[in-house]
Design an enzyme around this catalytic site. Structure first.
Site, PDB file in Angstrom:
ATOM      1  N   ARG A 178      43.041  26.270  98.393  1.00 27.13           N
ATOM      2  CA  ARG A 178      42.575  27.575  98.838  1.00 27.13           C
ATOM      3  C   ARG A 178      42.651  27.942  99.973  1.00 27.13           C
ATOM      4  O   ARG A 178      42.903  29.134 100.577  1.00 27.13           O
ATOM      5  CB  ARG A 178      41.132  27.467  98.370  1.00 27.13           C
ATOM      6  CG  ARG A 178      40.318  29.021  98.519  1.00 27.13           C
ATOM      7  CD  ARG A 178      38.865  28.809  98.043  1.00 27.13           C
ATOM      8  NE  ARG A 178      38.095  28.009  98.825  1.00 27.13           N
ATOM      9  CZ  ARG A 178      36.796  27.827  98.491  1.00 27.13           C
ATOM     10  NH1 ARG A 178      36.289  28.392  97.441  1.00 27.13           N
ATOM     11  NH2 ARG A 178      35.931  27.151  99.381  1.00 27.13           N
TER      12      ARG A 178
ATOM     13  N   ARG B 124      20.801  27.191  98.632  1.00 27.87           N
ATOM     14  CA  ARG B 124      21.501  26.033  99.110  1.00 27.87           C
ATOM     15  C   ARG B 124      20.538  24.731  99.420  1.00 27.87           C
ATOM     16  O   ARG B 124      21.041  23.704  99.802  1.00 27.87           O
ATOM     17  CB  ARG B 124      22.229  26.496 100.487  1.00 27.87           C
ATOM     18  CG  ARG B 124      23.184  27.209 100.445  1.00 27.87           C
ATOM     19  CD  ARG B 124      24.433  26.764  99.842  1.00 27.87           C
ATOM     20  NE  ARG B 124      25.707  26.713 100.453  1.00 27.87           N
ATOM     21  CZ  ARG B 124      26.773  27.689 100.205  1.00 27.87           C
ATOM     22  NH1 ARG B 124      26.364  28.944  99.567  1.00 27.87           N
ATOM     23  NH2 ARG B 124      27.964  27.868 101.082  1.00 27.87           N
TER      24      ARG B 124
ATOM     25  N   ARG C 140      31.170  20.623 104.816  1.00 28.61           N
ATOM     26  CA  ARG C 140      30.434  21.489 103.638  1.00 28.61           C
ATOM     27  C   ARG C 140      30.183  20.660 102.222  1.00 28.61           C
ATOM     28  O   ARG C 140      29.168  20.866 101.655  1.00 28.61           O
ATOM     29  CB  ARG C 140      31.357  22.689 103.161  1.00 28.61           C
ATOM     30  CG  ARG C 140      31.257  23.732 104.350  1.00 28.61           C
ATOM     31  CD  ARG C 140      32.354  24.855 104.053  1.00 28.61           C
ATOM     32  NE  ARG C 140      32.220  25.369 102.864  1.00 28.61           N
ATOM     33  CZ  ARG C 140      33.375  25.938 102.265  1.00 28.61           C
ATOM     34  NH1 ARG C 140      34.523  26.058 102.701  1.00 28.61           N
ATOM     35  NH2 ARG C 140      33.099  26.745 101.172  1.00 28.61           N
TER      36      ARG C 140
ATOM     37  N   ARG D 108      40.809  30.917 104.829  1.00 23.66           N
ATOM     38  CA  ARG D 108      39.399  31.133 105.302  1.00 23.66           C
ATOM     39  C   ARG D 108      39.329  30.255 106.546  1.00 23.66           C
ATOM     40  O   ARG D 108      39.627  28.911 106.588  1.00 23.66           O
ATOM     41  CB  ARG D 108      38.608  30.682 104.220  1.00 23.66           C
ATOM     42  CG  ARG D 108      38.084  31.715 103.381  1.00 23.66           C
ATOM     43  CD  ARG D 108      37.133  31.318 102.382  1.00 23.66           C
ATOM     44  NE  ARG D 108      36.012  30.666 102.572  1.00 23.66           N
ATOM     45  CZ  ARG D 108      34.983  30.383 101.575  1.00 23.66           C
ATOM     46  NH1 ARG D 108      34.923  30.836 100.972  1.00 23.66           N
ATOM     47  NH2 ARG D 108      33.915  29.797 102.091  1.00 23.66           N
TER      48      ARG D 108
ATOM     49  N   LYS E 277      32.662  28.693  91.893  1.00 22.16           N
ATOM     50  CA  LYS E 277      31.705  29.422  91.775  1.00 22.16           C
ATOM     51  C   LYS E 277      32.072  30.991  91.848  1.00 22.16           C
ATOM     52  O   LYS E 277      31.840  31.815  91.077  1.00 22.16           O
ATOM     53  CB  LYS E 277      30.648  29.077  92.793  1.00 22.16           C
ATOM     54  CG  LYS E 277      29.499  28.022  92.368  1.00 22.16           C
ATOM     55  CD  LYS E 277      28.522  28.120  93.286  1.00 22.16           C
ATOM     56  CE  LYS E 277      28.771  28.189  94.858  1.00 22.16           C
ATOM     57  NZ  LYS E 277      29.133  27.533  95.765  1.00 22.16           N
TER      58      LYS E 277
HETATM   59  P1  AMP Z   1      30.234  30.330 100.780  1.00 22.86           P
HETATM   60  O1  AMP Z   1      31.137  31.503 100.702  1.00 22.86           O
HETATM   61  O2  AMP Z   1      28.937  30.480  99.721  1.00 22.86           O
HETATM   62  O3  AMP Z   1      30.826  29.035 100.592  1.00 22.86           O
HETATM   63  O4  AMP Z   1      29.339  30.304 102.120  1.00 22.86           O
HETATM   64  C1  AMP Z   1      30.133  30.173 103.243  1.00 22.86           C
HETATM   65  C2  AMP Z   1      29.233  29.894 104.505  1.00 22.86           C
HETATM   66  O5  AMP Z   1      28.150  30.576 104.783  1.00 22.86           O
HETATM   67  C3  AMP Z   1      28.458  28.531 104.081  1.00 22.86           C
HETATM   68  O6  AMP Z   1      29.270  27.416 104.512  1.00 22.86           O
HETATM   69  C4  AMP Z   1      27.220  28.473 105.098  1.00 22.86           C
HETATM   70  O7  AMP Z   1      27.646  28.298 106.496  1.00 22.86           O
HETATM   71  C5  AMP Z   1      26.974  30.197 105.016  1.00 22.86           C
HETATM   72  N1  AMP Z   1      25.994  30.282 103.757  1.00 22.86           N
HETATM   73  C6  AMP Z   1      26.174  31.024 102.541  1.00 22.86           C
HETATM   74  N2  AMP Z   1      25.031  30.961 101.827  1.00 22.86           N
HETATM   75  C7  AMP Z   1      24.186  30.382 102.535  1.00 22.86           C
HETATM   76  C8  AMP Z   1      22.694  30.118 102.187  1.00 22.86           C
HETATM   77  N3  AMP Z   1      22.467  30.337 101.168  1.00 22.86           N
HETATM   78  N4  AMP Z   1      22.060  29.494 103.170  1.00 22.86           N
HETATM   79  C9  AMP Z   1      22.560  29.184 104.397  1.00 22.86           C
HETATM   80  N5  AMP Z   1      23.928  29.388 104.663  1.00 22.86           N
HETATM   81  C10 AMP Z   1      24.754  29.920 103.604  1.00 22.86           C
END
Ligand code: AMP
Length: 191
Positions: free
Chosen positions: A127, A88, A144, A133, A13
């Protein structure tokens, strides 16, 4: 063009969102990036979010919606956006529709990057090594993926049932996948 990009952790993504930003000339908005910036800045909200993110769970809907609402009100969003990491869960999907209806900018299409689970786990492991990360540890990754299957997968049905979903094969060369997304979106918006 207003796009929502959907896909499991490791589906590509983020990579595709950056490329689509260039191809479509609209900003890439990642709620994960907005949250990581708040964590790095050490804001109250960032401090609250950090522990939740490190567990691989979802930050509260209210916090994320507040940040997103602010970002979507900026003037560079006039021509559209590529939204990455939001919604989400189905509550967030409804909130997004409400927010965008108020701004007069409804979502044109949701794009699902389809990738097999085995490949997702392989990609995330790669990654984790490359980027370091803090939420790419094996336990967090498992969490996740579980959160995705339990809470985010229903969002796919939400867009499918409102005829706003396109599915794209997320396996192949990065360039090839971008081309597939652009063709699928063009097809869907022309229909
Ligand atoms: P990402 O970079 O999109 O994988 O997001 C990393 C982390 O940020 C996720 O595992 C969640 O803990 C938090 N996060 C990101 N977007 C959301 C969202 N829309 N709602 C809730 N938590 C989020």
């Amino acid at each position: 063009m207003r796009l929502v990009l959907l896909g499991a952790p490791g589906s590509g993504k983020g990579t595709q969102a950056v490329r689509l930003q260039q191809a479509l000339g609209v900003p890439h908005i990642s709620t994960g990036d907005l949250l990581r910036a708040a964590v790095a800045a050490g804001t109250t909200l960032g401090i609250q979010a950090k522990a939740v993110m490190e567990r691989g769970e979802l930050v509260s809907d209210d916090i994320v919606l507040g940040m997103l609402g602010e970002r979507l009100s900026a003037s560079d969003v006039d021509q559209g956006f590529v939204l990455d990491g939001y919604p989400r869960n189905t509550a967030q999907a409804h909130s997004l529709d409400t927010l965008l209806a108020r701004l007069g900018q409804p979502v044109d299409q949701a794009v699902l990057l389809d990738v097999d689970t085995e490949l997702l786990i392989e990609r995330i492991a790669g990654r984790a090594k490359a980027e370091g990360r803090s939420d790419d540890t094996p336990e967090t990754v498992r969490n996740r993926l579980r959160v995705f299957n339990e809470q985010t997968a229903p969002v796919i049905d939400f867009y499918a049932s409102s005829k706003r979903l396109v599915r794209v094969d997320g396996v192949g060369e990065v360039e090839q996948i971008t081309a597939r997304v652009l063709a699928a979106v063009e097809n869907a918006t022309a229909a």
